[in-house]
Structure formats: structure tokens, C-alpha cells
Scaffold this motif. Structure first.
Motif, PDB file in Angstrom:
ATOM      1  N   ARG A  75      36.749   7.081  32.218  1.00  0.00           N
ATOM      2  CA  ARG A  75      37.324   6.177  31.548  1.00  0.00           C
ATOM      3  C   ARG A  75      36.480   4.949  31.500  1.00  0.00           C
ATOM      4  O   ARG A  75      36.501   3.864  30.579  1.00  0.00           O
ATOM      5  N   ALA A 130      42.320  20.469  25.667  1.00  0.00           N
ATOM      6  CA  ALA A 130      42.976  19.362  26.075  1.00  0.00           C
ATOM      7  C   ALA A 130      42.166  18.079  26.497  1.00  0.00           C
ATOM      8  O   ALA A 130      42.191  16.848  26.211  1.00  0.00           O
ATOM      9  N   GLN A 131      41.141  18.540  27.243  1.00  0.00           N
ATOM     10  CA  GLN A 131      40.116  17.609  27.596  1.00  0.00           C
ATOM     11  C   GLN A 131      39.272  16.954  26.288  1.00  0.00           C
ATOM     12  O   GLN A 131      39.318  15.337  26.441  1.00  0.00           O
ATOM     13  N   ARG A 190      40.393  16.467  23.313  1.00  0.00           N
ATOM     14  CA  ARG A 190      41.382  15.794  22.714  1.00  0.00           C
ATOM     15  C   ARG A 190      41.947  14.301  23.326  1.00  0.00           C
ATOM     16  O   ARG A 190      41.946  13.443  22.906  1.00  0.00           O
ATOM     17  N   LYS A 191      41.950  14.583  24.568  1.00  0.00           N
ATOM     18  CA  LYS A 191      42.113  13.443  25.349  1.00  0.00           C
ATOM     19  C   LYS A 191      40.960  12.500  25.250  1.00  0.00           C
ATOM     20  O   LYS A 191      41.160  11.197  25.353  1.00  0.00           O
ATOM     21  N   ASP A 192      39.751  12.910  25.294  1.00  0.00           N
ATOM     22  CA  ASP A 192      38.702  12.016  25.261  1.00  0.00           C
ATOM     23  C   ASP A 192      38.661  11.152  23.878  1.00  0.00           C
ATOM     24  O   ASP A 192      38.268  10.285  23.733  1.00  0.00           O
ATOM     25  N   ALA A 243      41.098  10.571  21.992  1.00  0.00           N
ATOM     26  CA  ALA A 243      42.435   9.600  22.081  1.00  0.00           C
ATOM     27  C   ALA A 243      41.733   8.237  22.904  1.00  0.00           C
ATOM     28  O   ALA A 243      42.088   7.141  22.462  1.00  0.00           O
ATOM     29  N   ARG A 244      41.163   8.751  23.969  1.00  0.00           N
ATOM     30  CA  ARG A 244      40.549   7.350  24.684  1.00  0.00           C
ATOM     31  C   ARG A 244      39.639   6.618  23.892  1.00  0.00           C
ATOM     32  O   ARG A 244      39.614   5.354  23.707  1.00  0.00           O
TER      33      ARG A 244
END
Length: 69
Positions: free
Chosen positions: A8, A49-50, A52-54, A56-57
Motif C-alpha cells: 500500500r 486475487a492478489q 486483481r487487488k493490486d 484496483a489499488r
């Protein structure tokens, strides 16, 4: 610190150009993972999932940068 908070902070410190490049790389990685999954080569499905989340971040960070201008 955990890997998540490190990631993050890393995303928050990126400039717009760096974030765009990273976003392009992650989308390519996700595409390649999908191809590998169809061939049965993916061992750890958590990577989807990791990634896709990156993505999105990074998209959120880019939106914040654009609204700050």
C-alpha cells in the motif's frame, strides 16, 4: 510490517507515470496467468486475487492523483 501495508505504501508513493507502467505490467501478468490456468500450469490460484487487488489499488491511486490536479 506486513507485505500488504508495504505494498500500500509503495503504491501511494508512486508517481502517475510509474503507476501507469505498473498497471500495464499487472494487467499483462493477469492475462498470462489466465493462459497458464487454461493449460493447467497454475499451482497457486491465490495469485489471481492478489493481482486483481493490486490493479484496483493502482486504479484508485490514479483516480486520487487525477482529482488532486
Amino acid at each position: 510490517m506486513s507485505k500488504l501495508s508495504d505494498r500500500r505504501k509503495e503504491v501511494q508513493e508512486m508517481t502517475e507515470g510509474e503507476a501507469q507502467k505498473e498497471l500495464k505490467d499487472l494487467r499483462l501478468k493477469l492475462f498470462n496467468l489466465r493462459l497458464q490456468q487454461q493449460r493447467g500450469e497454475v499451482k497457486n490460484s491465490r495469485v489471481f486475487a492478489q493481482t486483481r487487488k493490486d490493479i484496483a489499488r493502482l486504479l484508485h491511486h490514479l483516480t486520487e492523483l487525477e482529482s488532486a490536479e
